[in-house]
Scaffold this active site. Structure first.
Site, short mmCIF file in Angstrom:
data_model
loop_
_atom_site.label_atom_id
_atom_site.label_comp_id
_atom_site.label_asym_id
_atom_site.label_seq_id
_atom_site.Cartn_x
_atom_site.Cartn_y
_atom_site.Cartn_z
CG ASP A 29 -5.58 -11.99 -37.54
OD1 ASP A 29 -4.86 -12.41 -38.45
OD2 ASP A 29 -5.17 -11.25 -36.62
CE LYS A 59 -7.13 -11.43 -44.43
NZ LYS A 59 -7.37 -11.21 -43.00
N GLY A 101 -0.89 -13.79 -41.58
CA GLY A 101 -0.85 -15.17 -41.09
C GLY A 101 -2.20 -15.79 -41.40
CG HIS A 102 -3.87 -15.61 -44.69
ND1 HIS A 102 -4.12 -15.19 -45.97
CD2 HIS A 102 -3.82 -14.48 -43.93
CE1 HIS A 102 -4.22 -13.86 -45.98
NE2 HIS A 102 -4.02 -13.41 -44.76
CD GLN A 114 -1.65 -7.31 -44.23
OE1 GLN A 114 -1.52 -6.97 -45.40
NE2 GLN A 114 -0.99 -8.33 -43.74
#
Ligand code: GDP
Ligand code: IMO
Ligand code: MG
Length: 450
Positions: free
Chosen positions: A38, A41, A65-66, A249
């Site tokens: 988080d 990225k 989750g991006h 990640q």
């Protein structure tokens, strides 16, 4: 110094300047998280995608989750590469990813509803499928572990990679061959149902129901996307196209190099970009490490600089530190130089993008962990033995805060002196240049460091 309180729209030349300071497009560039995930990225991948031809996810699954924010509109991507918003970019889900087709299709539909074209998306036939029993096993094993639970995303990621390693996994290409799909499913499910019913006291799952769901609902829609992505990527590189490899990640969630067992089940480190995409190491010319201006972690595991006081709460609140997809509160702590130094060598970082500097705006002073101490010894890198890591005391240096709003800054010169000093201090201690600084969630809220 320019006033930092207005929220003037940023012209594209600012973004271009940032991209050029980052080094511009090169054959293959990796974006990798340097902490526990988080870090931003998605935002950096989106920013760099303007200059890219292909953007590849190389590992992980929908545990990622991006979040990307464009003109106030937010996109939360899980499986689809963060280059999707640029019509000229071909997004690729590489062989190292584990794909839940149901999630992929709903993500595609959600993007379509927002007017985003996803027809260019390619999915490696060698990527493994996340199956319903993977998710069920993830849930029951976490429950079984009780107080020792890892705090996984419960998305079935670990069990899917475990099946890949024990060679009973189903691959995306199996969706194209119903006979093979059913055979492999039969074998895998026999074992899984034994485990679910005898060990975890759960009802067995039905092979025919799963086969119907995957082969009739998902396969017809996924089939056109399935491709030999390795061949495609090499063809692209051969004609001088630029490829961005987007990590999910992060370094300390890496199965080999992270804080095991509190890790994910893939290799987010830059080396994983090769195995997870089929691009060889010599094609990678740049590795950009993404680091938050502080540190966050979701789930269990050691976290030397964790703040469990009001400052930690302030960072959660100002940084909106809740999981992009799971909604879980993220643990927050001070910037950790020993970790960043370790990330620099594990990934051979070329440079760093420092995100969320604006979140520190409200603090009068800021602490940076510059080393650890344990058993009378000083550590410049995380100690090799994890029992020692659990016991370390961070050594902090205190820097002045800036108490000014950074969110409207459009150039490095706009930053207050103390903020510039903070950036320079981190770069010097990590010994890797910081080339870009994030000052807000928006696509254009970045400044290039001269
Ligand atoms: P990822 O998983 O590394 O892509 O990061 P996430 O998207 O899960 O979390 C990063 C969060 O920080 C998202 O909500 C972003 O919109 C937000 N973000 C990214 N960069 C910045 C920044 O420079 N400042 C602020 N305030 N938010 C940012
Ligand atoms: P992005 O790509 C933050 C964490 C989980 C848990 C551990 C194992 O958005 O940075 P898993 O479901 O992978 O088996 O969970 O890893 N985790 C993440 N933490 N960001 C992520 O992804 C994460 N993906 C997994 O919280 O501690
Ligand atoms: Mg995330």
């Amino acid at each position: 110094m320019l006033g930092c309180n207005s929220s003037a729209a940023r012209p594209w030349h600012v973004v271009r300047l940032v991209v050029s300071v980052l080094g511009g497009p090169l054959p293959a560039t990796v974006v990798v998280g340097t902490q526990w995930g988080d870090e931003g990225k998605g935002k950096l991948t989106d920013l760099l995608s303007k200059e890219m031809d292909v953007v590849v996810r190389y590992q992980g699954g929908h545990n990622a989750g991006h979040r990307i924010v464009v003109d106030g509109e937010a996109f939360a991507l899980q499986l689809v590469p963060s280059g999707i918003l640029y019509p000229a970019v071909t997004p690729v889900i590489g062989n190292g990813v584990v794909v839940d087709p149901k999630v992929l299709l709903s993500e595609i539909d959600a993007l379509g509803a927002k007017g985003i074209d996803t027809t260019r998306l390619m999915v490696s036939g060698n990527a493994h499928l996340v199956m319903p029993y993977h998710q069920e096993l993830d849930r029951v094993t976490e429950r079984f572990l009780g107080r020792n639970a890892l705090g996984t995303t419960k998305r079935g990621i670990g069990p899917a990679y475990a099946d890949k390693a024990t060679r009973v996994g189903l691959r995306v290409q199996d969706l194209l061959d119903p006979k093979i799909f059913r055979q492999k499913l039969e074998v895998a499910l026999k074992e899984k149902n034994g485990l679910l019913s005898r060990v975890y006291n759960r009802l067995p799952l039905s092979a025919s129901e799963i086969a119907t769901e995957y082969l009739e609902e998902y396969a017809p829609r996924i089939a056109p996307m399935i491709a030999d992505t390795v061949g495609f990527l090499h063809d692209q590189l051969d004609v001088g196209r630029h490829v961005l490899l987007e990590g999910a990640q992060a370094t300390f969630l890496d199965l080999d190099h992270g804080t095991y067992p509190f890790v994910t089940s893939s290799n987010p480190v830059a080396g994983g970009a090769c195995t997870g995409s089929g691009i060889g190491p010599r094609d990678i010319t740049r590795v950009i490490g993404i680091a938050k201006a502080y540190v966050t972690r979701v789930g269990a595991g050691p976290f030397p600089t964790e703040l469990t006081d009001d400052v930690g709460d302030l960072l959660v609140e100002r940084g909106h530190e809740f999981g992009t997809n799971t909604g879980r509160r993220r643990r927050c702590g001070w910037f950790d130089v020993p970790m960043a130094r370790q990330a620099a060598r594990l990934n051979s970082l070329s440079d760093i993008a420092l995100t969320k500097l604006d979140v520190l705006d409200a603090l009068e002073t800021v602490q940076v962990c510059v080393a650890y101490e344990a058993d009378g010894k000083t550590y410049d890198y995380p100690p090799y033995h994890q029992s020692v890591l659990h016991a370390v005391t961070p050594v902090y240096e205190e820097l002045d805060g800036w108490c000014e709003d950074l969110t409207a800054c459009t150039s490095f010169d706009d930053l207050p002196r103390a903020a510039k000093r903070y950036v320079a201090f981190l770069a010097e201690r990590i010994d890797v240049p910081i080339h870009v600084v994030g000052v807000g969630p928006g696509r254009e809220q970045v400044v290039a460091v001269p």
